[in-house]
Structures are given as C-alpha cells and as structure tokens.
Motif scaffolding. Structure first.
Motif, mmCIF file in Angstrom:
data_model
loop_
_atom_site.group_PDB
_atom_site.id
_atom_site.type_symbol
_atom_site.label_atom_id
_atom_site.label_comp_id
_atom_site.label_asym_id
_atom_site.label_seq_id
_atom_site.Cartn_x
_atom_site.Cartn_y
_atom_site.Cartn_z
ATOM 1 N N LEU A 1 0.848 -1.181 0.000
ATOM 2 C CA LEU A 1 0.000 0.000 0.000
ATOM 3 C C LEU A 1 0.888 1.237 0.000
ATOM 4 C CD1 LEU A 1 -2.885 1.197 0.214
ATOM 5 C CD2 LEU A 1 -2.575 1.179 2.697
ATOM 6 N N VAL A 2 0.741 2.067 -1.046
ATOM 7 C CA VAL A 2 1.603 3.238 -1.241
ATOM 8 C C VAL A 2 0.753 4.492 -1.349
ATOM 9 C CG1 VAL A 2 3.245 4.328 -2.830
ATOM 10 C CG2 VAL A 2 3.359 1.867 -2.433
ATOM 11 N N GLN A 3 1.237 5.556 -0.726
ATOM 12 C CA GLN A 3 0.641 6.874 -0.928
ATOM 13 C C GLN A 3 1.655 7.698 -1.699
ATOM 14 O OE1 GLN A 3 -0.325 9.269 2.535
ATOM 15 N NE2 GLN A 3 -1.922 10.298 1.386
ATOM 16 N N ARG A 4 1.267 8.125 -2.899
ATOM 17 C CA ARG A 4 2.173 8.932 -3.725
ATOM 18 C C ARG A 4 2.475 10.249 -3.045
ATOM 19 N NH1 ARG A 4 2.910 7.776 -9.406
ATOM 20 N NH2 ARG A 4 1.728 5.928 -9.953
ATOM 21 N N ILE A 5 3.696 10.726 -3.227
ATOM 22 C CA ILE A 5 4.099 12.021 -2.698
ATOM 23 C C ILE A 5 3.583 13.082 -3.654
ATOM 24 C CG2 ILE A 5 6.056 13.493 -2.134
ATOM 25 C CD1 ILE A 5 7.590 10.879 -1.460
ATOM 26 N N LYS A 6 2.859 14.042 -3.126
ATOM 27 C CA LYS A 6 2.283 15.095 -3.966
ATOM 28 C C LYS A 6 3.377 16.046 -4.418
ATOM 29 C CE LYS A 6 -2.213 14.697 -1.975
ATOM 30 N NZ LYS A 6 -2.918 14.872 -0.765
ATOM 31 N N PRO A 7 3.343 16.457 -5.691
ATOM 32 C CA PRO A 7 4.358 17.384 -6.188
ATOM 33 C C PRO A 7 4.239 18.746 -5.512
ATOM 34 C CG PRO A 7 2.670 17.033 -7.842
ATOM 35 C CD PRO A 7 2.374 16.104 -6.700
ATOM 36 N N GLY B 1 -1.156 -0.510 -10.793
ATOM 37 C CA GLY B 1 -1.620 -0.613 -9.424
ATOM 38 C C GLY B 1 -3.133 -0.505 -9.359
ATOM 39 N N SER B 2 -3.652 -0.671 -8.158
ATOM 40 C CA SER B 2 -5.092 -0.569 -7.923
ATOM 41 C C SER B 2 -5.366 0.645 -7.045
ATOM 42 C CB SER B 2 -5.601 -1.831 -7.222
ATOM 43 O OG SER B 2 -5.356 -2.960 -8.021
ATOM 44 N N GLY C 1 -11.805 8.670 2.028
ATOM 45 C CA GLY C 1 -12.060 10.083 2.314
ATOM 46 C C GLY C 1 -11.554 10.916 1.151
ATOM 47 N N ASP C 2 -10.723 11.906 1.443
ATOM 48 C CA ASP C 2 -10.148 12.753 0.398
ATOM 49 C C ASP C 2 -8.781 12.268 -0.059
ATOM 50 O OD1 ASP C 2 -12.352 14.397 0.471
ATOM 51 O OD2 ASP C 2 -11.468 15.792 1.915
ATOM 52 N N GLU C 3 -8.233 11.258 0.604
ATOM 53 C CA GLU C 3 -6.885 10.781 0.304
ATOM 54 C C GLU C 3 -6.915 9.647 -0.723
ATOM 55 O OE1 GLU C 3 -3.943 12.042 1.491
ATOM 56 O OE2 GLU C 3 -5.161 13.606 2.420
ATOM 57 N N GLU C 4 -5.874 9.616 -1.564
ATOM 58 C CA GLU C 4 -5.760 8.564 -2.576
ATOM 59 C C GLU C 4 -4.542 7.708 -2.279
ATOM 60 O OE1 GLU C 4 -5.882 10.119 -6.521
ATOM 61 O OE2 GLU C 4 -7.722 11.235 -6.153
ATOM 62 N N TYR C 5 -4.711 6.393 -2.426
ATOM 63 C CA TYR C 5 -3.657 5.413 -2.186
ATOM 64 C C TYR C 5 -3.651 4.455 -3.366
ATOM 65 C CZ TYR C 5 -4.557 7.194 2.497
ATOM 66 O OH TYR C 5 -4.751 8.014 3.572
ATOM 67 N N THR C 6 -2.595 3.660 -3.483
ATOM 68 C CA THR C 6 -2.514 2.666 -4.546
ATOM 69 C C THR C 6 -1.935 1.372 -3.981
ATOM 70 O OG1 THR C 6 -2.061 4.468 -6.102
ATOM 71 C CG2 THR C 6 -1.710 2.234 -6.895
ATOM 72 N N GLU D 1 6.052 -4.899 -8.723
ATOM 73 C CA GLU D 1 5.813 -3.685 -9.512
ATOM 74 C C GLU D 1 6.577 -2.484 -8.993
ATOM 75 O OE1 GLU D 1 1.331 -4.034 -11.242
ATOM 76 O OE2 GLU D 1 1.482 -3.687 -9.088
ATOM 77 N N ILE D 2 7.054 -2.542 -7.737
ATOM 78 C CA ILE D 2 7.816 -1.435 -7.163
ATOM 79 C C ILE D 2 9.136 -1.365 -7.926
ATOM 80 C CG2 ILE D 2 8.923 -0.524 -5.081
ATOM 81 C CD1 ILE D 2 5.878 -0.607 -4.848
ATOM 82 N N LEU D 3 9.473 -0.185 -8.442
ATOM 83 C CA LEU D 3 10.649 -0.034 -9.296
ATOM 84 C C LEU D 3 11.941 0.048 -8.502
ATOM 85 C CD1 LEU D 3 9.181 2.577 -11.803
ATOM 86 C CD2 LEU D 3 9.315 0.093 -12.059
ATOM 87 N N ALA D 4 11.924 0.771 -7.377
ATOM 88 C CA ALA D 4 13.150 0.953 -6.595
ATOM 89 C C ALA D 4 12.813 1.450 -5.204
ATOM 90 C CB ALA D 4 14.080 1.961 -7.283
ATOM 91 N N LYS D 5 13.725 1.200 -4.294
ATOM 92 C CA LYS D 5 13.633 1.716 -2.942
ATOM 93 C C LYS D 5 14.563 2.915 -2.870
ATOM 94 C CE LYS D 5 14.706 -0.129 1.530
ATOM 95 N NZ LYS D 5 14.837 -1.349 2.323
ATOM 96 N N ILE D 6 14.099 4.036 -2.332
ATOM 97 C CA ILE D 6 14.895 5.262 -2.273
ATOM 98 C C ILE D 6 15.542 5.341 -0.902
ATOM 99 C CG2 ILE D 6 14.848 7.764 -2.438
ATOM 100 C CD1 ILE D 6 12.325 7.438 -4.225
#
Length: 103
Positions: A18-24, A79-80, A85-90, A96-101
C-alpha cells in the motif's frame, strides 16, 4: 470505498504493497506558486503497509522487498487505486515497485 473508515484498517494480502504517492510541490523554493497544468504526477511514494509475502511452490513465504515506512519509486501507471475520504492510495504488487529510495 465508503466501508473503509481509515487507511490503518487496510491490511494488504500476499505480496501487495500500500503506497501513498508524494504530492508534487506547488511552490518553488523561492516562493513562486506553480500552475496545476505544469505539475506532473510524482513517481515517488511512501509505503504505508505491506502484506506478508507471496508463497513459493513449496509453500514458503517469499520475503517482501520493501517495508512500511520506506520511500519507493513506483510506475507512472498501474496498481489498484483506492480512495479513502479525500486521500488517494494505490495497491501494488511487490514486483511492480521499481526501486527503494535510500536517503
């Protein structure tokens, strides 16, 4: 998904992440606000939860490549998507994860 009240109540199964994208950033370092049309979707995200891992042919768990709290690089598409609520997750598969930072 109105039946999910909190992201903390969501536990991924098998090899799901479960990932929450970082908003630009909508503002530059010097304080200039950027129009929404110039903002691109960020390909980095924070891992919120991981499943226990998939099973191999012998029934043994395959360890996950990431853990909760990791910052990762995810594909632009796939992803799915899940909205709570107002938050989006995938939800992604571990593969499918490309890399760990590492910071």
């Amino acid at each position: 998904m109105s039946f999910i009240r909190s992201v903390k109540s969501l536990a991924p199964l098998m090899d799901r992440v479960l990932v929450q994208r970082i908003k630009p950033e909508s503002k530059t370092a010097s304080g200039i606000f950027l129009p929404e049309s110039t903002l691109k979707d960020e390909s980095a995200g924070n891992v919120l939860a991981v499943g226990p891992g998939a099973l191999d042919r012998d029934g043994k768990r395959i360890p996950m490549g990431v853990a909760a709290g990791d910052k990762v690089l995810v594909p632009q598409f796939g992803g799915s998507p899940i909205k709570i609520g107002d938050e989006e997750y995938t939800l992604y598969r571990d593969s499918e994860i490309l890399a760990k930072i590492n910071e």
